[in-house]
Design a protein around this motif. Structure first.
Motif, PDB file in Angstrom:
ATOM      1  N   PRO A  44       6.836  -5.518  -5.478  1.00 35.94           N
ATOM      2  CA  PRO A  44       6.345  -6.902  -5.562  1.00 35.94           C
ATOM      3  C   PRO A  44       6.466  -7.452  -6.982  1.00 35.94           C
ATOM      4  O   PRO A  44       6.156  -6.762  -7.957  1.00 35.94           O
ATOM      5  CB  PRO A  44       4.878  -6.770  -5.136  1.00 35.94           C
ATOM      6  N   GLN A  80       5.963  -8.441  -1.922  1.00 34.31           N
ATOM      7  CA  GLN A  80       5.734  -7.148  -1.293  1.00 34.31           C
ATOM      8  C   GLN A  80       6.967  -6.290  -1.549  1.00 34.31           C
ATOM      9  O   GLN A  80       8.015  -6.788  -1.976  1.00 34.31           O
ATOM     10  CB  GLN A  80       5.507  -7.314   0.206  1.00 34.31           C
ATOM     11  N   SER A 140       1.475 -10.013   4.504  1.00 34.66           N
ATOM     12  CA  SER A 140       2.759  -9.604   5.069  1.00 34.66           C
ATOM     13  C   SER A 140       2.663  -9.585   6.580  1.00 34.66           C
ATOM     14  O   SER A 140       1.622  -9.243   7.159  1.00 34.66           O
ATOM     15  CB  SER A 140       3.156  -8.224   4.548  1.00 34.66           C
ATOM     16  N   ASP A 187       5.295  -0.175   3.373  1.00 35.76           N
ATOM     17  CA  ASP A 187       6.075   0.505   2.345  1.00 35.76           C
ATOM     18  C   ASP A 187       6.610   1.841   2.847  1.00 35.76           C
ATOM     19  O   ASP A 187       7.697   2.280   2.440  1.00 35.76           O
ATOM     20  CB  ASP A 187       5.230   0.704   1.094  1.00 35.76           C
TER      21      ASP A 187
END
Length: 845
Positions: A582, A562, A592, A618
């Motif tokens: 990732p 990730q 995650s 993110d």
């Protein structure tokens, strides 16, 4: 600014160019040497050409797949966070390079050999792939696969049941360090969304230091700063003598810009000035293994006795700095004692000279049989310290992980204090070398400053005490158990806990059994509690021993699967940030933790609060990077687009001198003690000894840094258990992380260190399988017969994974040292002192 493509894209050109060059030389080498049997497009094999002409006329082979290069770090807890460059093909990691950024080879965060095996972890066949629910007895490892919806429904229901039945005080987020990342563990934020939990106090690495040193150096004290300790770079620049107590960075901090590299430069610089290194340890450890002249062997757990004898010699030789001691310290002698404690022979001077409470003068002759160091050798070390212009006295974190560790860590600090060698160029405070003062990015906040997520519970439990709180928490409190209650939540119950722990939240940790004291007792306690009264959730990447005790196991995606971001390590003396995308997709149904917790929060109608209005994982990485702390330090950092391209940003940190500001102006920079000075004698500790209900009457809280043998310390061996036993950090593992990787097990085997004298008396040869027995349990392990350990002491590398039939003979064939350690919290810190204080016997298996 170094660009990522300037550093790595050229490798692809190199690969293609090398291939072309090989074709060009095929006529010289012979065609078969280049082509051999290569795969055909149909999947079969082609025949090797018989000549260079035939080779040249053959169609070009399939193009080599392009590398995708992504950045990451070693996110486990050695304090390093060394930099990785993953090379992936077709969405799968194939190999790893480490840091090669920058022009100076001395400033590369290059991974050690265990870190370079992370690919074997990432792509291990032992990865947890699906959520699982326990179906067997705790510790049996018997589970059945369930869906994510079933897992989250179960987790929601158990959390809600716990809150409804006992309140949020019954939820405990257990200590864990198997995953370091700015977004790696948003559990605290989620738990605060649902009302909070009891949290952890101190840590397993520095438990006694964190608890006791504020009474000496003040409430601002931290073992993780450059205020109360000097940097190795300062020793490199100015020291002429380095004295190390139980400090081996070659085993614990092995990375490229890590402490082992810093210390190598210290050694070269100090010796070039005519100085010397003294490494005090019960083993000839890896840091001094190529320099045996540096090793001063000592019986384990007796560091404070050596320090007392050294200071006796300083006094006898007239070398103590009386001006410093009277100006900066409390409790050195009668004149510097607090008013309420004068006239009682309670000073440290009285203790050393035999006029104190035990009426024993702490001469080298007194210390010699305790420490196994000859009296003349003690005097010689004292003379070296007296004559040094800038002695750098530094301890590792091993000496404080004894049952007398609360005194030992302070006693080591007394060596430079007595000489007045603190706050000056090239000196140190007696603490472990300094850690970087700059961290450029933060992590997902556990609570919002002005938002819906607030701190729900402020009660803190010493990390080593969780088993007692599971077993009999309502019998524990502030004065009986070391519980910390800053908000007064327990005032309505006379400072006692309202409930036991009934829910354990374990993310990326192995401290339920493997890394906790007395693993056999843990098994018995956890299996004595009904399923209705205790629920354990573990979230991890592989089946650790702790995971086997869980009711629910969730499979985690690794950082390399990730977007990830992390700062430099706390043991690497520089500042930096690494950001990476990732490197491959997570296997199976691994997810995650952030995404899973967002789904779980939705079941509590808290998704919007948890995600801060819909932020993805993110989004958080970008937000945390762009809201960095660079302005506070006057640093210009790359933009978000630039850090995505180059992957890593680093900058050096200036050397530091511990307690320099205090030395320069003790009034303007007073310490956080009642007197504002270094408190050698602590009236606070003396009062706590009278006020607290101590678990063991013969183990008081000591106001002075005396030599106290401690539980299962010096003098406790018996006919049944005639050997002292201790653990030490092993270079193949970071605690228990990497402990399942077979290649590391083969090259750095789990072995019991035993002196030839002790081995011969028991008929044990090098390589024999032996049984080690302590009052807590038994392990089976290979013997390493070596003169690199003192006689009378045996040592087991910590972190090896337990392999015991708990319904059978209980012999741990994995050789985990915590099968041998008795669960016995220390007097004040309630810490893991027995980690290095054990008694045992060894017999051939």
């Amino acid at each position: 600014m170094v660009k990522n493509d300037e550093l790595t894209v050229s490798r692809r050109k190199f690969v293609k160019g090398s291939f072309a060059g090989a074709v060009a030389t095929a006529g010289v080498l012979g065609g078969a040497s280049m082509f051999g049997c290569s795969p055909s497009e149909e999947g079969g094999e082609t025949t090797a050409p018989e000549s260079a002409e035939e080779a040249a006329s053959m169609p070009a082979p399939n193009a080599l797949p392009e590398d995708t290069i992504t950045w990451c770090q070693c996110n486990v807890n050695c304090g390093g966070n060394c930099v990785f460059q993953w090379h992936s093909q077709d969405g799968k990691v194939t190999y790893m390079e480490t840091d090669n950024t920058g022009d100076d080879e001395n400033f590369q965060a290059r991974a050690c050999l265990r870190g370079r095996s992370m690919r074997r972890w990432l792509n291990s066949s032992e990865r947890l792939l699906y959520p699982m629910k326990r179906v067997g007895k705790r510790g049996s490892g018997e589970f059945e696969q369930i869906t994510w919806d079933e897992a989250l429904d179960l987790l929601h229901d158990k959390l809600q049941y716990t809150i409804d039945t006992w309140g949020n005080e019954a939820i405990y987020r257990i200590y864990a360090t198997g995953m370091y990342s700015t977004t790696g563990n948003p559990s605290k934020r989620f738990l605060n969304c649902i009302g909070g939990c009891v949290d952890q106090l101190y840590d397993y690495s520095t438990h006694m230091l964190q608890a006791i040193m504020p009474f000496m150096y003040g409430t601002q004290f931290s073992p993780y700063d450059n205020v109360h300790a000097s940097s190795f770079s300062e020793a490199e620049a100015n020291s002429d003598l380095v004295v190390m107590f139980g400090n081996s960075p070659a085993e614990t901090r092995m990375g490229g810009i890590n402490a082992v590299w810093d210390f190598a430069k210290v050694r070269e610089a100090v010796q070039s000035r005519g100085g010397k290194i003294v490494n005090i340890d019960y083993r000839l450890n890896e840091t001094s293994s190529g320099h045996p002249e540096e090793w001063l062997p000592i019986r384990t757990g007796t560091d404070a006795a050596l320090c007392a004898a050294l200071i006796h010699e300083f006094i006898a030789d007239g070398k103590t700095d009386e001006d410093f001691l009277s100006t900066y310290c409390v409790g050195w002698n009668e004149d510097t004692m607090p008013e309420g404690s004068k006239g009682k022979n309670l000073s440290y001077y009285d203790y050393i000279m035999g006029t104190g409470y035990d009426k024993v003068e702490k001469t080298p002759e007194w210390a010699a049989p305790i420490t196994q160091i000859p009296a003349d050798t003690i005097r010689a070390l004292a003379a070296d310290l007296e004559n040094a212009e800038a002695p750098f006295v530094v301890q590792g974190w091993g000496p404080q992980r004894h049952t007398n560790g609360e005194e030992a860590c302070r006693a080591i600090c007394m060596v430079p204090i007595a000489l007045g060698k603190i706050g000056l160029p090239g000196t140190n405070t007696g603490q472990r070398e300094a850690e970087p003062p700059i961290y450029l990015v933060g992590s997902i906040p556990g609570a919002d400053e002005n938002g819906p997520v607030t701190q729900g519970c402020s009660i803190l439990i010493p990390v080593y005490q969780w088993l007692n709180v599971v077993d009999h928490g309502t019998e524990m409190g502030v004065k009986k158990g070391g519980i910390v209650d800053p908000a007064g939540e327990l005032d309505d119950n006379d400072g006692m806990l309202h409930t036991n722990i009934h829910f354990i939240w374990n993310y990326a940790g192995n401290c339920i059994t493997n890394q906790h004291g007395d693993a056999n007792k843990v098994y018995d306690v956890l299996n004595s509690i009904s399923d209705d009264d205790l629920f354990i959730m573990t979230w991890d990447t592989v089946m650790t021993d702790s995971a086997k005790y869980s009711d629910l196991i969730l499979p985690d995606a690794m950082r390399s699967e990730q977007m990830n971001m992390q700062t430099q390590g706390y043991a690497e003396y520089y500042a930096g940030v690494t950001v990476g995308n990732p490197a491959q997709e997570a296997p199976g149904e691994c997810r995650s933790s952030y995404d899973v917790l967002a789904d779980l929060a939705e079941r509590f109608d808290m998704r919007d609060a948890f995600t801060n209005g819909g932020m993805t994982h993110d989004d958080w990485v970008k937000y945390l990077y762009e809201n960095n702390f660079s302005e506070a330090y006057g640093i210009e950092m790359p933009t978000w687009d630039e850090i995505l391209e180059q992957g890593v940003f680093k900058l050096p940190v200036d050397p530091s001198v511990g307690l320099k500001a205090f030395r320069d102006d003790p009034e303007a920079n007073a310490l956080g003690t009642p007197s504002g000075k270094i408190e050698i004698y602590s009236e606070q500790l003396a009062a706590l000894n009278d006020e607290w209900e101590l678990e063991y009457e013969d183990e008081p809280i000591q106001p002075l840094p005396i030599f106290n043998p401690g539980f299962h310390g010096y003098g406790s061996v018996t006919d049944e258990y005639p050997l002292y036993c201790t653990g030490f950090h092993h270079k193949s593992r970071t605690h228990s992380s990497y402990g399942f990787i077979r290649e590391l097990e083969q090259v750095a085997r789990q072995q019991l260190w035993i002196n030839p004298m002790d081995a011969e008396a028991r008929g044990i040869a090098n390589g024999d399988q032996v049984i080690v027995t302590s009052p807590a349990g038994q392990i089976k392990i290979e013997a390493k017969v070596t003169s690199r350990i003192v006689p009378g002491t045996i040592a087991v590398p910590q972190g090896s994974w337990r392999k015991a039939d708990m319904e059978g003979d209980r012999i741990d064939e994995g050789g985990c040292v915590n099968t041998l350690s008795v669960y016995h919290p220390t007097p004040y810190a309630k810490g893991n002192g027995p980690a290095h204080s054990m008694i045992a016997e060894v017999a051939k298996a």
